[in-house]
Scaffold this active site. Structure first.
Site, PDB file in Angstrom:
ATOM      1  CE  LYS A 177      -2.078  -0.817   3.955  1.00  0.00           C
ATOM      2  NZ  LYS A 177      -1.545  -2.127   4.365  1.00  0.00           N
ATOM      3  NE  ARG A 188       1.635  -5.154  11.131  1.00  0.00           N
ATOM      4  CZ  ARG A 188       2.852  -5.187  10.587  1.00  0.00           C
ATOM      5  NH1 ARG A 188       3.846  -5.814  11.203  1.00  0.00           N
ATOM      6  NH2 ARG A 188       3.078  -4.605   9.444  1.00  0.00           N
ATOM      7  NE  ARG A 244       5.972  -0.808  10.558  1.00  0.00           N
ATOM      8  CZ  ARG A 244       4.905  -0.780   9.778  1.00  0.00           C
ATOM      9  NH1 ARG A 244       4.963  -0.189   8.598  1.00  0.00           N
ATOM     10  NH2 ARG A 244       3.784  -1.348  10.170  1.00  0.00           N
ATOM     11  NE  ARG A 292      -4.804  -1.387   9.606  1.00  0.00           N
ATOM     12  CZ  ARG A 292      -3.690  -1.005   8.966  1.00  0.00           C
ATOM     13  NH1 ARG A 292      -3.638   0.164   8.374  1.00  0.00           N
ATOM     14  NH2 ARG A 292      -2.656  -1.791   8.928  1.00  0.00           N
ATOM     15  NE  ARG A 300       7.468  -3.077   6.783  1.00  0.00           N
ATOM     16  CZ  ARG A 300       6.183  -2.767   6.641  1.00  0.00           C
ATOM     17  NH1 ARG A 300       5.757  -2.180   5.551  1.00  0.00           N
ATOM     18  NH2 ARG A 300       5.319  -3.064   7.581  1.00  0.00           N
TER      19      ARG A 300
END
Ligand code: ADP
Length: 155
Positions: free
Chosen positions: A14, A145, A134, A89, A128
């Site tokens: 996204k 998630r 993160r 969301r 990532r």
């Protein structure tokens, strides 16, 4: 106005695709995730409230997000429209977006759904994690998630 929503599971791209598209359309890309990360970094009340939810891969409560969405849609930069990345969301958030846009005689003009296999999503998110560090890109939060996406966002 040109209001576009880009939807997809965590890791579907996204942010990456949204950036390119927003550039083409000449509208700002706004990511609730980015705003939450900035708020946490600055230690604002919103950031403090969001942290435990965020770190565990849960959604930040809707009432925290509503204020954020309202601010985004009211910002002068959004007058030509906005590319929404990471919101809505949940169904209530989607209703809030409709309501706030309607108040401006505007609407959601396009919705783009990015569909990616779950094994590929996990691979990307863990890659990532190694690169960007993160807080929510660890194996436990990633699983959580993806579950949240299926249960709360997909409907
Ligand atoms: P990803 O799609 O990879 O999970 P985001 O940056 O969009 O990345 O979101 C990261 C986290 O930020 C989410 O897991 C959630 O905790 C929080 N978040 C972002 N947007 C929302 C939203 N609209 N409603 C609730 N929580 C959100």
């Amino acid at each position: 106005m040109n209001n576009v929503i880009i939807l997809g599971a965590p890791g579907s791209g996204k942010g990456t695709q949204g950036k390119i598209l927003a550039g083409h359309l000449g509208i700002p890309q706004v990511s609730t995730g980015d705003l939450i990360r900035a708020a946490m970094k600055q230690g604002t009340p919103l950031g403090v409230k969001a942290k435990s939810f965020y770190d565990q891969g849960h959604l930040v409560p809707d009432e925290v997000i509503y204020g954020l969405i309202q601010e985004i849609l009211d910002a002068p930069a959004s007058r030509e429209g906005v590319l929404m990345d990471g919101f809505p969301r949940t169904s209530p958030q989607a209703e809030a977006v409709d309501r706030l846009l309607k108040a401006k005689q505007a609407k959601v003009d396009r919705v783009i759904l990015l569909e990616v296999d779950e094994t590929e999503l996990v691979k990307r998110l863990l890659a990532r994690a190694a690169k960007e560090g993160r807080a929510d890109d660890n194996a436990t939060s990633v699983t959580q998630r993806l579950k949240v996406f299926q249960q709360q966002t997909a409907p």
